[in-house]
Design a protein around this motif. Structure first.
Motif, PDB file in Angstrom:
ATOM      1  N   THR A  62       0.834  -1.210   0.000  1.00  0.00           N
ATOM      2  CA  THR A  62       0.000   0.000   0.000  1.00  0.00           C
ATOM      3  C   THR A  62       0.864   1.253   0.000  1.00  0.00           C
ATOM      4  OG1 THR A  62      -0.096   0.141   2.413  1.00  0.00           O
ATOM      5  CG2 THR A  62      -1.780  -1.211   1.310  1.00  0.00           C
ATOM      6  N   TRP A  63       0.249   2.347  -0.364  1.00  0.00           N
ATOM      7  CA  TRP A  63       0.937   3.634  -0.350  1.00  0.00           C
ATOM      8  C   TRP A  63       1.364   4.017   1.067  1.00  0.00           C
ATOM      9  CZ3 TRP A  63       3.819   6.672  -2.913  1.00  0.00           C
ATOM     10  CH2 TRP A  63       3.965   8.024  -2.579  1.00  0.00           C
ATOM     11  N   GLU A  64       0.485   3.750   2.040  1.00  0.00           N
ATOM     12  CA  GLU A  64       0.816   4.070   3.428  1.00  0.00           C
ATOM     13  C   GLU A  64       2.033   3.279   3.893  1.00  0.00           C
ATOM     14  OE1 GLU A  64      -0.296   6.455   5.411  1.00  0.00           O
ATOM     15  OE2 GLU A  64      -1.444   7.128   3.673  1.00  0.00           O
ATOM     16  N   ARG A  65       2.122   2.018   3.482  1.00  0.00           N
ATOM     17  CA  ARG A  65       3.278   1.209   3.858  1.00  0.00           C
ATOM     18  C   ARG A  65       4.539   1.729   3.194  1.00  0.00           C
ATOM     19  NH1 ARG A  65       4.457  -4.019   5.843  1.00  0.00           N
ATOM     20  NH2 ARG A  65       6.720  -4.004   6.179  1.00  0.00           N
ATOM     21  N   PHE A  66       4.417   2.115   1.922  1.00  0.00           N
ATOM     22  CA  PHE A  66       5.571   2.669   1.216  1.00  0.00           C
ATOM     23  C   PHE A  66       6.061   3.936   1.914  1.00  0.00           C
ATOM     24  CE2 PHE A  66       7.487   5.576  -1.825  1.00  0.00           C
ATOM     25  CZ  PHE A  66       8.432   4.778  -2.444  1.00  0.00           C
ATOM     26  N   LYS A  67       5.131   4.825   2.276  1.00  0.00           N
ATOM     27  CA  LYS A  67       5.510   6.072   2.952  1.00  0.00           C
ATOM     28  C   LYS A  67       6.165   5.783   4.303  1.00  0.00           C
ATOM     29  CE  LYS A  67       1.771   8.481   3.107  1.00  0.00           C
ATOM     30  NZ  LYS A  67       0.951   9.660   3.497  1.00  0.00           N
ATOM     31  N   GLN A  68       5.612   4.825   5.034  1.00  0.00           N
ATOM     32  CA  GLN A  68       6.185   4.478   6.335  1.00  0.00           C
ATOM     33  C   GLN A  68       7.617   3.984   6.187  1.00  0.00           C
ATOM     34  OE1 GLN A  68       3.988   1.492   8.543  1.00  0.00           O
ATOM     35  NE2 GLN A  68       5.825   0.958   9.716  1.00  0.00           N
ATOM     36  N   GLU A  69       7.829   3.112   5.218  1.00  0.00           N
ATOM     37  CA  GLU A  69       9.168   2.576   4.981  1.00  0.00           C
ATOM     38  C   GLU A  69      10.125   3.693   4.535  1.00  0.00           C
ATOM     39  OE1 GLU A  69      10.353  -0.464   5.407  1.00  0.00           O
ATOM     40  OE2 GLU A  69       8.476  -1.451   5.984  1.00  0.00           O
ATOM     41  N   PHE A  70       9.633   4.545   3.667  1.00  0.00           N
ATOM     42  CA  PHE A  70      10.448   5.656   3.156  1.00  0.00           C
ATOM     43  C   PHE A  70      10.844   6.604   4.291  1.00  0.00           C
ATOM     44  CE2 PHE A  70      11.070   9.852   1.326  1.00  0.00           C
ATOM     45  CZ  PHE A  70      11.875   9.596   0.228  1.00  0.00           C
ATOM     46  N   ASP A  71       9.873   6.955   5.125  1.00  0.00           N
ATOM     47  CA  ASP A  71      10.150   7.874   6.232  1.00  0.00           C
ATOM     48  C   ASP A  71      11.106   7.258   7.243  1.00  0.00           C
ATOM     49  OD1 ASP A  71       8.629   9.912   5.226  1.00  0.00           O
ATOM     50  OD2 ASP A  71       6.851   9.452   6.418  1.00  0.00           O
ATOM     51  N   ASP A  72      10.895   5.972   7.544  1.00  0.00           N
ATOM     52  CA  ASP A  72      11.786   5.306   8.501  1.00  0.00           C
ATOM     53  C   ASP A  72      13.237   5.339   8.028  1.00  0.00           C
ATOM     54  OD1 ASP A  72       9.673   4.749  10.148  1.00  0.00           O
ATOM     55  OD2 ASP A  72       9.474   2.651   9.534  1.00  0.00           O
ATOM     56  N   ARG A  73      13.419   5.272   6.713  1.00  0.00           N
ATOM     57  CA  ARG A  73      14.782   5.252   6.167  1.00  0.00           C
ATOM     58  C   ARG A  73      15.353   6.654   5.970  1.00  0.00           C
ATOM     59  NH1 ARG A  73      18.938   6.113   5.011  1.00  0.00           N
ATOM     60  NH2 ARG A  73      20.460   5.047   3.659  1.00  0.00           N
ATOM     61  N   PHE A  74      14.552   7.573   5.436  1.00  0.00           N
ATOM     62  CA  PHE A  74      15.100   8.870   5.042  1.00  0.00           C
ATOM     63  C   PHE A  74      14.650  10.052   5.898  1.00  0.00           C
ATOM     64  CE2 PHE A  74      15.172   6.272   1.142  1.00  0.00           C
ATOM     65  CZ  PHE A  74      16.524   6.343   0.868  1.00  0.00           C
ATOM     66  N   PHE A  75      13.610   9.855   6.705  1.00  0.00           N
ATOM     67  CA  PHE A  75      13.151  10.949   7.554  1.00  0.00           C
ATOM     68  C   PHE A  75      12.599  10.377   8.860  1.00  0.00           C
ATOM     69  CE2 PHE A  75      10.270  14.850   8.085  1.00  0.00           C
ATOM     70  CZ  PHE A  75      11.310  15.594   8.613  1.00  0.00           C
ATOM     71  N   PRO A  76      13.480   9.825   9.703  1.00  0.00           N
ATOM     72  CA  PRO A  76      13.053   9.134  10.928  1.00  0.00           C
ATOM     73  C   PRO A  76      12.444  10.082  11.961  1.00  0.00           C
ATOM     74  CG  PRO A  76      15.435   9.382  10.860  1.00  0.00           C
ATOM     75  CD  PRO A  76      14.935   9.812   9.529  1.00  0.00           C
ATOM     76  N   GLN A  77      11.828   9.475  12.960  1.00  0.00           N
ATOM     77  CA  GLN A  77      11.123  10.231  13.990  1.00  0.00           C
ATOM     78  C   GLN A  77      12.042  11.209  14.714  1.00  0.00           C
ATOM     79  OE1 GLN A  77       7.991  10.340  14.418  1.00  0.00           O
ATOM     80  NE2 GLN A  77       7.802  11.458  16.337  1.00  0.00           N
ATOM     81  N   THR A  78      13.271  10.822  14.954  1.00  0.00           N
ATOM     82  CA  THR A  78      14.210  11.723  15.647  1.00  0.00           C
ATOM     83  C   THR A  78      14.406  13.019  14.864  1.00  0.00           C
ATOM     84  OG1 THR A  78      16.034  10.546  14.570  1.00  0.00           O
ATOM     85  CG2 THR A  78      15.480   9.902  16.828  1.00  0.00           C
ATOM     86  N   GLN A  79      14.439  12.895  13.532  1.00  0.00           N
ATOM     87  CA  GLN A  79      14.603  14.081  12.696  1.00  0.00           C
ATOM     88  C   GLN A  79      13.346  14.944  12.709  1.00  0.00           C
ATOM     89  OE1 GLN A  79      17.479  15.035  11.100  1.00  0.00           O
ATOM     90  NE2 GLN A  79      16.354  16.934  10.761  1.00  0.00           N
ATOM     91  N   ARG A  80      12.184  14.299  12.753  1.00  0.00           N
ATOM     92  CA  ARG A  80      10.925  15.045  12.817  1.00  0.00           C
ATOM     93  C   ARG A  80      10.834  15.855  14.107  1.00  0.00           C
ATOM     94  NH1 ARG A  80       6.958  13.531   9.207  1.00  0.00           N
ATOM     95  NH2 ARG A  80       7.582  11.857   7.810  1.00  0.00           N
ATOM     96  N   LEU A  81      11.258  15.236  15.205  1.00  0.00           N
ATOM     97  CA  LEU A  81      11.261  15.942  16.488  1.00  0.00           C
ATOM     98  C   LEU A  81      12.232  17.119  16.469  1.00  0.00           C
ATOM     99  CD1 LEU A  81      11.130  12.909  18.957  1.00  0.00           C
ATOM    100  CD2 LEU A  81       9.279  14.515  18.415  1.00  0.00           C
ATOM    101  N   GLN A  82      13.373  16.936  15.807  1.00  0.00           N
ATOM    102  CA  GLN A  82      14.342  18.013  15.702  1.00  0.00           C
ATOM    103  C   GLN A  82      13.772  19.176  14.887  1.00  0.00           C
ATOM    104  OE1 GLN A  82      17.447  18.394  17.220  1.00  0.00           O
ATOM    105  NE2 GLN A  82      17.083  20.458  16.438  1.00  0.00           N
TER     106      GLN A  82
END
Length: 199
Positions: A62-82
């Motif tokens: 699914t698109w949601e799964r693709f986005k989740q995988e993409f974010d985990d690799r290139f824009f992780p939660q630590t970066q979002r918090l920063q």
């Protein structure tokens, strides 16, 4: 990708395009996969196999799964918090108003509670401006964010024009005339000789 923010902007732009074309999940994933380049392309080639194996035969990603995988690799939660912390601390500083507004727009999506209403957004932008610009627009009582950006940009431009005009006038003015100095007087010289009294 040139960094986490660039990666996030890329996935958002892909999603907007696919939604405007009313694409299915499978079409979104296929299109995004084709648009990946360099490191991201190599990452997906290696990652999609294990995901497909995990999901099972004939179960599409699914698109949601693709986005989740993409974010985990290139824009992780630590970066979002920063990014959220960066937005909270954001000030105009040495940036122009346009540069400040662009950075404000870029980071604000990571701290949505801080700009949940138009009033909060205007207030945060206003008090991040440098004082000389803020003083020009604070009295206008602006309630709309885009209008605030526009007025602040115009105020900054006006101040720069005034400063430039003043500098040009100053350069074109002739140097002040210095009064001629009187020659130095040495010894006991006096400009007038005393007349001797008649004998």
């Amino acid at each position: 990708s040139k960094g986490p923010l660039a990666a996030d902007s890329w996935i958002i732009s892909i999603q907007h395009l696919m939604e405007s074309l009313q694409c299915t999940d499978a079409q979104k994933v296929n299109y995004a996969s084709l648009k990946l380049t360099g490191e991201a392309s190599h990452w997906w080639l290696a990652r999609k196999g294990p995901i497909a194996e995990e999901l099972g035969q004939d179960v599409p990603i699914t698109w949601e799964r693709f986005k989740q995988e993409f974010d985990d690799r290139f824009f992780p939660q630590t970066q979002r918090l920063q990014c959220a912390r960066d937005f909270q601390d954001l000030k105009q500083g040495t940036m122009t108003v346009e540069q400040y507004a662009a950075r404000f727009n870029e980071l604000s999506r990571y701290a949505p509670t801080l700009v949940a209403t138009e009033e909060l957004k205007v207030h945060r932008f206003l008090y991040g401006l440098v004082p000389r610009v803020r003083d020009r627009v604070i009295c206008l009582g602006i309630k709309n964010y885009l209008e605030m950006v526009d007025r602040a940009t115009l105020a900054e431009k006006s101040m720069k024009e005034v400063a430039t005009d003043f500098a040009q006038r100053k350069r074109s003015m002739p140097p002040p005339a210095h009064p001629s100095k009187k020659p130095a007087v040495s010894g006991n010289y006096t400009p007038f000789e005393k007349k001797k009294a008649p004998m």
